[in-house]
Each structure stands twice: as C-alpha cells, then as structure tokens.
Design an enzyme around this catalytic site. Structure first.
Site, PDB file in Angstrom:
ATOM      1  N   ARG A  34       0.832  -1.201   0.000  1.00 19.00           N
ATOM      2  CA  ARG A  34       0.000   0.000   0.000  1.00 19.00           C
ATOM      3  C   ARG A  34       0.870   1.256   0.000  1.00 19.00           C
ATOM      4  O   ARG A  34       1.875   1.326   0.712  1.00 19.00           O
ATOM      5  CB  ARG A  34      -0.947  -0.006   1.206  1.00 19.00           C
ATOM      6  N   ILE A  36       2.049   4.809   0.991  1.00 21.60           N
ATOM      7  CA  ILE A  36       2.031   5.453   2.310  1.00 21.60           C
ATOM      8  C   ILE A  36       1.143   6.699   2.315  1.00 21.60           C
ATOM      9  O   ILE A  36       0.654   7.113   3.365  1.00 21.60           O
ATOM     10  CB  ILE A  36       3.475   5.795   2.747  1.00 21.60           C
ATOM     11  N   ASN A  97       5.050   6.603 -13.410  1.00 22.58           N
ATOM     12  CA  ASN A  97       5.759   7.853 -13.682  1.00 22.58           C
ATOM     13  C   ASN A  97       7.218   7.523 -13.943  1.00 22.58           C
ATOM     14  O   ASN A  97       7.796   6.675 -13.259  1.00 22.58           O
ATOM     15  CB  ASN A  97       5.648   8.793 -12.475  1.00 22.58           C
ATOM     16  N   HIS A 110       7.845   1.330 -10.393  1.00 22.58           N
ATOM     17  CA  HIS A 110       6.633   0.934  -9.681  1.00 22.58           C
ATOM     18  C   HIS A 110       5.408   1.292 -10.499  1.00 22.58           C
ATOM     19  O   HIS A 110       5.375   2.313 -11.181  1.00 22.58           O
ATOM     20  CB  HIS A 110       6.549   1.581  -8.292  1.00 22.58           C
ATOM     21  N   HIS A 112       1.519   2.204 -10.055  1.00 26.53           N
ATOM     22  CA  HIS A 112       0.459   2.599  -9.115  1.00 26.53           C
ATOM     23  C   HIS A 112      -0.846   1.977  -9.619  1.00 26.53           C
ATOM     24  O   HIS A 112      -1.195   2.145 -10.788  1.00 26.53           O
ATOM     25  CB  HIS A 112       0.246   4.110  -9.128  1.00 26.53           C
TER      26      HIS A 112
HETATM   27  P1  5GP Z   1       6.228   8.309  -7.907  1.00 23.17           P
HETATM   28  O1  5GP Z   1       6.002   9.791  -7.784  1.00 23.17           O
HETATM   29  O2  5GP Z   1       7.684   7.964  -7.851  1.00 23.17           O
HETATM   30  O3  5GP Z   1       5.509   7.715  -9.072  1.00 23.17           O
HETATM   31  O4  5GP Z   1       5.510   7.664  -6.659  1.00 23.17           O
HETATM   32  C1  5GP Z   1       6.151   7.345  -5.460  1.00 23.17           C
HETATM   33  C2  5GP Z   1       5.083   6.895  -4.486  1.00 23.17           C
HETATM   34  O5  5GP Z   1       5.732   6.269  -3.411  1.00 23.17           O
HETATM   35  C3  5GP Z   1       4.233   8.031  -3.908  1.00 23.17           C
HETATM   36  O6  5GP Z   1       2.861   7.794  -4.210  1.00 23.17           O
HETATM   37  C4  5GP Z   1       4.525   7.977  -2.411  1.00 23.17           C
HETATM   38  O7  5GP Z   1       3.396   8.251  -1.624  1.00 23.17           O
HETATM   39  C5  5GP Z   1       5.026   6.563  -2.237  1.00 23.17           C
HETATM   40  N1  5GP Z   1       5.976   6.389  -1.127  1.00 23.17           N
HETATM   41  C6  5GP Z   1       7.055   7.163  -0.869  1.00 23.17           C
HETATM   42  N2  5GP Z   1       7.727   6.707   0.209  1.00 23.17           N
HETATM   43  C7  5GP Z   1       7.049   5.599   0.616  1.00 23.17           C
HETATM   44  C8  5GP Z   1       7.241   4.674   1.687  1.00 23.17           C
HETATM   45  O8  5GP Z   1       8.173   4.765   2.483  1.00 23.17           O
HETATM   46  N3  5GP Z   1       6.346   3.660   1.802  1.00 23.17           N
HETATM   47  C9  5GP Z   1       5.297   3.520   0.928  1.00 23.17           C
HETATM   48  N4  5GP Z   1       4.468   2.503   1.133  1.00 23.17           N
HETATM   49  N5  5GP Z   1       5.077   4.371  -0.092  1.00 23.17           N
HETATM   50  C10 5GP Z   1       5.940   5.403  -0.240  1.00 23.17           C
END
Ligand code: 5GP
Length: 126
Positions: A34, A36, A97, A110, A112
């Site tokens: 999940r 965060i 992204n 990753h 989403h």
């Molecule tokens: P991005 O912007 O790289 O596509 O998304 C990174 C995602 O990682 C964000 O939605 C953010 O909330 C999530 N995230 C960042 N740090 C952590 C963490 O320590 N644990 C979890 N579960 N999600 C994280």
C-alpha cells in the site's frame, strides 16, 4: 546512457526489509504494497524485486520470468481490490511515472494501481 540504479532508494530499503511496508501480495519476483500516502481508497504499488529504475528499463532489461510474474501480480491486485470492470468492479487506473517529465519521485520502477472512487480525467491540461 545506461541506467544507474540507486540502491539507497526507499523501495530498495523496503525490499531489503530495512523499513516496514503494508504488503498486499509478494511473489518470487514482485512485491505489492500500500502507498504510504494514498490518492484513492485503494492505492497499491507493484514493484519488481530486481533493480530497475523505470518502466522502460524494466520492459527492456528484465527477464521473461520477471515480466510475467510482475504482470500476473498486477492482475491479481486488480482482482484482490475488487476493481476489475469485467467482474463487476468499478474500474481502476494503472499509472507509472518515469523520469523528470513523468515526475517520478522514487527511482525504482513501480506501477500505481488506484481504485475505489471516480478518478477524473487522466491528466490536467496546463
Ligand atoms: P512516484 O512519484 O515515484 O511515481 O511515486 C512514489 C510513491 O511512493 C508516492 O505515491 C509515495 O506516496 C510513495 N511512497 C514514498 N515513500 C514511501 C514509503 O516509504 N512507503 C510507501 N508505502 N510508499 C511510499
């Protein structure tokens, strides 16, 4: 230019068990947990266990076994959160992204998977 993987990124630390996560599903090559800071009632991140930086990096460099495992795990997540449109679910959005223009925060690939409310237009036009 080749991809350089930063093994100090937050998801690498999650994979090594150095920081906790709320796991939804774990397989041989993939972890789903999940977010965060969820942006929808269901917000699951699906990541490969291998050191891939972006979607394109994963698609071009991962093994067939990793890609198959990742894709099947993402499908399982859609099932587990009840979002499959073909099975009576209300749908979902799968987003990845990449890089600067994609506004990627964590440099470990990753996907989403977001669901549980109407998710609006795909992108804001600015
Ligand atoms: P991005 O912007 O790289 O596509 O998304 C990174 C995602 O990682 C964000 O939605 C953010 O909330 C999530 N995230 C960042 N740090 C952590 C963490 O320590 N644990 C979890 N579960 N999600 C994280």
């Amino acid at each position: 230019m080749a991809y350089a993987y930063d093994d100090q990124n937050i998801f690498a630390k999650i994979l090594r068990g150095e920081i906790p996560n709320n796991t939804v599903l774990e397989t041989e090559h993939t972890l789903a947990f999940r977010d965060i800071s969820p942006k929808a009632p269901e917000h699951v991140l699906v990541i490969p266990k291998g050191p891939y930086v972006t979607f394109d990096h994963f698609c071009n460099a991962a093994s067939d076994a990793e890609i198959l495992d990742f894709t099947r795990t993402a499908g399982q997540i859609c099932k587990m959160i009840g979002a499959e449109p073909g099975e009576g679910g209300a749908g979902f959005r799968a987003i990845t992204n990449a890089g600067e223009d994609g506004v990627q925060e964590v440099p470990h690939y990753h996907l989403h998977i977001l669901a549980g409310r109407p998710l609006g237009p795909m992108l804001l036009m600015r």
